[in-house]
Design a protein around this motif. Structure first.
Motif, mmCIF file in Angstrom:
data_model
loop_
_atom_site.group_PDB
_atom_site.id
_atom_site.type_symbol
_atom_site.label_atom_id
_atom_site.label_comp_id
_atom_site.label_asym_id
_atom_site.label_seq_id
_atom_site.Cartn_x
_atom_site.Cartn_y
_atom_site.Cartn_z
ATOM 1 N N ARG A 130 0.860 -1.189 0.000
ATOM 2 C CA ARG A 130 0.000 0.000 0.000
ATOM 3 C C ARG A 130 0.896 1.238 0.000
ATOM 4 O O ARG A 130 2.037 1.171 0.468
ATOM 5 C CB ARG A 130 -0.821 -0.049 1.295
ATOM 6 C CG ARG A 130 -2.109 0.696 1.252
ATOM 7 C CD ARG A 130 -2.840 0.557 2.575
ATOM 8 N NE ARG A 130 -3.640 -0.630 2.694
ATOM 9 C CZ ARG A 130 -3.854 -1.289 3.841
ATOM 10 N NH1 ARG A 130 -3.287 -0.892 4.956
ATOM 11 N NH2 ARG A 130 -4.616 -2.360 3.867
ATOM 12 N N GLY A 165 5.089 3.073 9.424
ATOM 13 C CA GLY A 165 4.215 1.911 9.596
ATOM 14 C C GLY A 165 4.372 1.331 10.982
ATOM 15 O O GLY A 165 5.359 1.610 11.673
ATOM 16 N N GLY A 166 3.399 0.522 11.387
ATOM 17 C CA GLY A 166 3.449 -0.033 12.745
ATOM 18 C C GLY A 166 3.214 -1.532 12.802
ATOM 19 O O GLY A 166 3.004 -2.089 13.871
ATOM 20 N N GLN A 172 10.178 -5.151 11.463
ATOM 21 C CA GLN A 172 11.245 -6.046 11.032
ATOM 22 C C GLN A 172 12.211 -5.349 10.071
ATOM 23 O O GLN A 172 13.428 -5.486 10.190
ATOM 24 C CB GLN A 172 10.633 -7.251 10.342
ATOM 25 C CG GLN A 172 11.213 -8.514 10.877
ATOM 26 C CD GLN A 172 10.464 -9.744 10.418
ATOM 27 O OE1 GLN A 172 9.760 -9.733 9.419
ATOM 28 N NE2 GLN A 172 10.626 -10.794 11.149
ATOM 29 N N ARG A 189 1.256 5.886 13.160
ATOM 30 C CA ARG A 189 0.146 6.839 13.345
ATOM 31 C C ARG A 189 -0.596 6.702 14.670
ATOM 32 O O ARG A 189 -1.336 7.591 15.064
ATOM 33 C CB ARG A 189 -0.833 6.711 12.183
ATOM 34 C CG ARG A 189 -1.561 5.371 12.089
ATOM 35 C CD ARG A 189 -2.455 5.340 10.873
ATOM 36 N NE ARG A 189 -3.113 4.065 10.707
ATOM 37 C CZ ARG A 189 -3.872 3.760 9.655
ATOM 38 N NH1 ARG A 189 -4.056 4.631 8.687
ATOM 39 N NH2 ARG A 189 -4.438 2.573 9.588
ATOM 40 N N GLN A 196 3.346 -7.961 16.083
ATOM 41 C CA GLN A 196 3.411 -8.938 17.167
ATOM 42 C C GLN A 196 4.309 -8.344 18.256
ATOM 43 O O GLN A 196 5.353 -7.752 17.955
ATOM 44 C CB GLN A 196 4.010 -10.243 16.664
ATOM 45 C CG GLN A 196 3.178 -10.934 15.599
ATOM 46 C CD GLN A 196 3.943 -12.055 14.921
ATOM 47 O OE1 GLN A 196 4.247 -13.064 15.533
ATOM 48 N NE2 GLN A 196 4.269 -11.870 13.657
ATOM 49 N N ILE A 199 8.077 -8.829 18.136
ATOM 50 C CA ILE A 199 8.780 -8.127 17.053
ATOM 51 C C ILE A 199 8.870 -6.630 17.374
ATOM 52 O O ILE A 199 9.920 -6.004 17.217
ATOM 53 C CB ILE A 199 8.071 -8.377 15.694
ATOM 54 C CG1 ILE A 199 8.160 -9.875 15.330
ATOM 55 C CG2 ILE A 199 8.665 -7.514 14.589
ATOM 56 C CD1 ILE A 199 7.489 -10.262 14.028
ATOM 57 N N GLY A 253 1.212 -1.866 5.086
ATOM 58 C CA GLY A 253 0.266 -2.927 4.753
ATOM 59 C C GLY A 253 0.151 -3.157 3.261
ATOM 60 O O GLY A 253 0.932 -2.603 2.471
ATOM 61 N N ARG A 297 -1.247 -13.550 8.681
ATOM 62 C CA ARG A 297 -0.491 -13.719 7.426
ATOM 63 C C ARG A 297 0.977 -13.976 7.720
ATOM 64 O O ARG A 297 1.719 -13.055 8.068
ATOM 65 C CB ARG A 297 -0.668 -12.488 6.531
ATOM 66 C CG ARG A 297 -2.076 -12.381 6.030
ATOM 67 C CD ARG A 297 -2.296 -11.329 4.963
ATOM 68 N NE ARG A 297 -3.644 -11.485 4.469
ATOM 69 C CZ ARG A 297 -4.726 -11.008 5.080
ATOM 70 N NH1 ARG A 297 -4.614 -10.304 6.187
ATOM 71 N NH2 ARG A 297 -5.932 -11.245 4.590
ATOM 72 N N GLN A 298 1.366 -15.214 7.563
ATOM 73 C CA GLN A 298 2.730 -15.644 7.816
ATOM 74 C C GLN A 298 3.147 -16.575 6.679
ATOM 75 O O GLN A 298 2.282 -17.121 5.983
ATOM 76 C CB GLN A 298 2.788 -16.438 9.140
ATOM 77 C CG GLN A 298 2.343 -15.664 10.350
ATOM 78 C CD GLN A 298 3.386 -14.683 10.824
ATOM 79 O OE1 GLN A 298 4.482 -15.059 11.187
ATOM 80 N NE2 GLN A 298 3.046 -13.409 10.809
HETATM 81 P P1 NAP Z 1 -0.150 -4.632 8.574
HETATM 82 O O1 NAP Z 1 -0.023 -5.659 9.625
HETATM 83 O O2 NAP Z 1 -1.449 -4.464 7.850
HETATM 84 O O3 NAP Z 1 0.281 -3.243 9.204
HETATM 85 C C1 NAP Z 1 0.181 -2.056 8.464
HETATM 86 C C2 NAP Z 1 0.614 -0.910 9.363
HETATM 87 O O4 NAP Z 1 0.602 0.286 8.592
HETATM 88 C C3 NAP Z 1 -0.321 -0.689 10.550
HETATM 89 O O5 NAP Z 1 0.429 -0.377 11.683
HETATM 90 C C4 NAP Z 1 -1.189 0.470 10.083
HETATM 91 O O6 NAP Z 1 -1.579 1.305 11.142
HETATM 92 C C5 NAP Z 1 -0.230 1.248 9.224
HETATM 93 N N1 NAP Z 1 -0.931 1.995 8.179
HETATM 94 C C6 NAP Z 1 -1.846 1.549 7.284
HETATM 95 N N2 NAP Z 1 -2.225 2.521 6.453
HETATM 96 C C7 NAP Z 1 -1.537 3.625 6.838
HETATM 97 C C8 NAP Z 1 -1.502 4.954 6.362
HETATM 98 N N3 NAP Z 1 -2.234 5.361 5.316
HETATM 99 N N4 NAP Z 1 -0.699 5.830 7.000
HETATM 100 C C9 NAP Z 1 0.066 5.442 8.042
HETATM 101 N N5 NAP Z 1 0.085 4.180 8.536
HETATM 102 C C10 NAP Z 1 -0.715 3.292 7.937
HETATM 103 O O7 NAP Z 1 0.943 -4.849 7.391
HETATM 104 P P2 NAP Z 1 2.385 -5.542 7.397
HETATM 105 O O8 NAP Z 1 3.202 -5.078 8.522
HETATM 106 O O9 NAP Z 1 2.906 -5.365 6.020
HETATM 107 O O10 NAP Z 1 2.057 -7.075 7.600
HETATM 108 C C11 NAP Z 1 1.186 -7.747 6.682
HETATM 109 C C12 NAP Z 1 0.966 -9.156 7.185
HETATM 110 O O11 NAP Z 1 2.185 -9.902 7.061
HETATM 111 C C13 NAP Z 1 0.568 -9.214 8.648
HETATM 112 O O12 NAP Z 1 -0.382 -10.226 8.826
HETATM 113 C C14 NAP Z 1 1.860 -9.565 9.349
HETATM 114 O O13 NAP Z 1 1.658 -10.260 10.575
HETATM 115 C C15 NAP Z 1 2.566 -10.411 8.325
HETATM 116 N N6 NAP Z 1 4.032 -10.339 8.483
HETATM 117 C C16 NAP Z 1 4.625 -11.190 9.350
HETATM 118 C C17 NAP Z 1 5.989 -11.139 9.556
HETATM 119 C C18 NAP Z 1 6.637 -12.104 10.525
HETATM 120 O O14 NAP Z 1 5.985 -12.807 11.245
HETATM 121 N N7 NAP Z 1 7.934 -12.173 10.644
HETATM 122 C C19 NAP Z 1 6.760 -10.183 8.888
HETATM 123 C C20 NAP Z 1 6.118 -9.299 8.032
HETATM 124 C C21 NAP Z 1 4.742 -9.369 7.843
HETATM 125 P P3 NAP Z 1 -2.650 0.825 12.254
HETATM 126 O O15 NAP Z 1 -1.880 -0.079 13.168
HETATM 127 O O16 NAP Z 1 -3.086 2.102 12.868
HETATM 128 O O17 NAP Z 1 -3.734 0.128 11.484
#
Ligand code: NAP
Length: 323
Positions: A130, A165-166, A172, A189, A196, A199, A253, A297-298
């Protein structure tokens, strides 16, 4: 239909290549599906546009895939692919333009490699990063704004880096970037991380990382064609201020890649809805990994999705053959 090859010579009236299970996308979900499907004796073709591995390829170090300790995303993707191919799953580099469910329960799939007729289709197209949608982001993409730390991090060695991002990805990737620069700021934000807990904590305790909570990016500003500073906004006070950065890494995300299945049911966020066998609202069409409405999502859950889909796609084909 138990041959373990696509029946190139056994084409239907339209010259389409026939296959038992056609998998679209070769990320961990698609690759695991390909392995299970081919091993079960189903002719299996996996169509991939880019390189196998999907988003795994851009992860520097993976330490939570069971049994392998710490591996790079590239290495894990290679292992997945060679195992799938060893069982007879064929990878075809092409793009898919249409999936058409047919009345007899099979599917016509149009690709840049020609037409396929598949008894079951598995959608493993994943999700795409995104964007923030703020001024300067598009303009400076590739000129200081990046969505991949492994790809672009080395360009910012010892430079001032902002990570936005959070979630797990932001935390990571910030840790990866802190190996390259001791000046990494993570802005999120909200007042707490979505990642997690383990992490997020590891990230907060990493030397060289500063955290700014309740902070959004208002604009990315540049000079001479590259990023120079970022205007940040404190969402609690509304105050905006500009800080100098050389690189901005955005991990906010992802969006599911569902363009090929407008006819499938989706959840509110647009992810493809499936039952517990990974079957979508269209019989014989399965969805696995990041494109589906999974709660976690892992890589390991994506691989599990793939195995489940392969099993039930094979059962679906058994039923087609009985009819
Ligand atoms: P995510 O979990 O969807 O987190 C997106 C983050 O971006 C959230 O903190 C969200 O804030 C923030 N965000 C979204 N839109 C925004 C905007 N317009 N402006 C500012 N901040 C914004 O995405 P992800 O971190 O890419 O992870 C995706 C999936 O992959 C998850 O299920 C994750 O668990 C998995 N993953 C796992 C691992 C691992 O286990 N090692 C590593 C990477 C990814 P809010 O918190 O306020 O919503």
């Amino acid at each position: 239909m138990a041959d373990n090859d696509i029946r190139n010579n056994d084409t239907n009236d339209n010259g389409a290549k026939e296959v038992d299970i056609l998998i679209i996308g070769a990320g961990p979900a698609g690759l695991a599906c390909g392995q299970y499907s081919a091993r079960a004796g189903r002719s299996t073709v996996m169509i991939e546009e880019m390189a196998p591995g999907g988003q795994t390829m851009i992860i520097d170090a993976i330490e939570n895939y069971p049994g392998l300790g710490k591996v790079s995303g590239f290495e894990l993707a290679e292992k997945f692919e060679s195992q799938a191919n060893a069982f007879g799953c064929q990878t075809v580099y092409a793009s898919v333009s249409e999936i058409k469910p047919l009345d007899d329960g099979t599917f016509a799939v149009q690709t840049s490699d020609g037409a396929y007729k598949a008894n079951a289709v598995v959608l493993a197209t994943g999700a795409k990063h995104r964007t923030l949608g703020v001024p300067g982001e598009k303009e400076f993409t590739g000129r200081g704004v990046s969505y991949c730390a492994t790809c672009d991090g080395p360009f910012f060695k010892s430079k001032r880096i902002l990570v936005c991002g959070g979630g797990d990805s932001a935390c990571q990737e910030a840790m990866y970037l802190a190996k390259l620069s001791q000046d990494v700021t993570v802005c999120h934000r909200r007042d707490r991380f979505r990642a997690q807990a383990s992490i997020a904590k590891a990230m907060e305790n990493t030397a060289g990382i500063k955290v700014k909570l309740n902070t959004t990016v208002a604009s990315i500003n540049g000079e001479d064609g590259k990023v120079k500073s970022v205007t940040l906004k404190d969402v609690a006070t509304g105050e905006e201020y500009t800080q100098e950065f050389d690189g901005v890494f955005v991990f906010v995300g992802s969006e599911p890649q569902t363009q090929l299945v407008p006819f499938c049911k989706k959840d509110e966020a647009g992810f493809v809805a499936t039952d517990r066998t990974m079957m979508t609202s269209v019989p014989g069409l399965f969805a696995v990994g990041d494109v589906r409405d999974t709660p976690f999502r892992q890589i390991v859950t994506a691989a599990a999705d793939g195995a489940i889909a392969a099993h039930y796609a094979s059962e679906y084909i058994d039923r087609l053959e009985e009819d």
